[in-house]
Write a protein that holds these residues in place. Structure first.
Motif, short mmCIF file in Angstrom:
data_model
loop_
_atom_site.label_atom_id
_atom_site.label_comp_id
_atom_site.label_asym_id
_atom_site.label_seq_id
_atom_site.Cartn_x
_atom_site.Cartn_y
_atom_site.Cartn_z
N ARG A 185 0.84 -1.21 0.00
CA ARG A 185 0.00 0.00 0.00
C ARG A 185 0.87 1.25 0.00
O ARG A 185 0.61 2.20 -0.74
N ARG A 186 1.92 1.22 0.82
CA ARG A 186 2.82 2.38 0.87
C ARG A 186 3.52 2.57 -0.47
O ARG A 186 3.68 3.70 -0.95
N LEU B 35 1.00 4.14 -2.88
CA LEU B 35 0.79 5.56 -2.59
C LEU B 35 2.00 6.40 -3.01
O LEU B 35 1.83 7.50 -3.54
N PHE C 112 1.95 9.35 -5.77
CA PHE C 112 2.47 10.68 -5.45
C PHE C 112 3.49 11.13 -6.48
O PHE C 112 3.46 12.27 -6.94
#
Length: 55
Positions: free
Chosen positions: A11-12, A15, A19
């Motif tokens: 998930r990180r 993201l 970004f």
């Protein structure tokens, strides 16, 4: 490695990818193009606009 840590890492990573592609790269490209335009503008203040020589 348990599944909780793996899911959190994925998930990180997603993201961070979003970004970079949605915020960072467009911002950098606008800054680079704007910086180049500013440099040309400053150069033309001293050297004059492009075109055939006057005379």
């Amino acid at each position: 490695m348990d599944t909780g840590t793996g899911q959190r890492g994925k998930r990180r990573e997603l993201l961070l990818f979003l970004f970079i592609t949605v915020v960072l790269f467009p911002l950098l490209s606008v800054m680079i193009v704007g910086g180049y335009g500013f440099a040309v503008w400053v150069y033309q203040m001293f050297a004059g606009p492009p075109g055939p020589p006057a005379g």
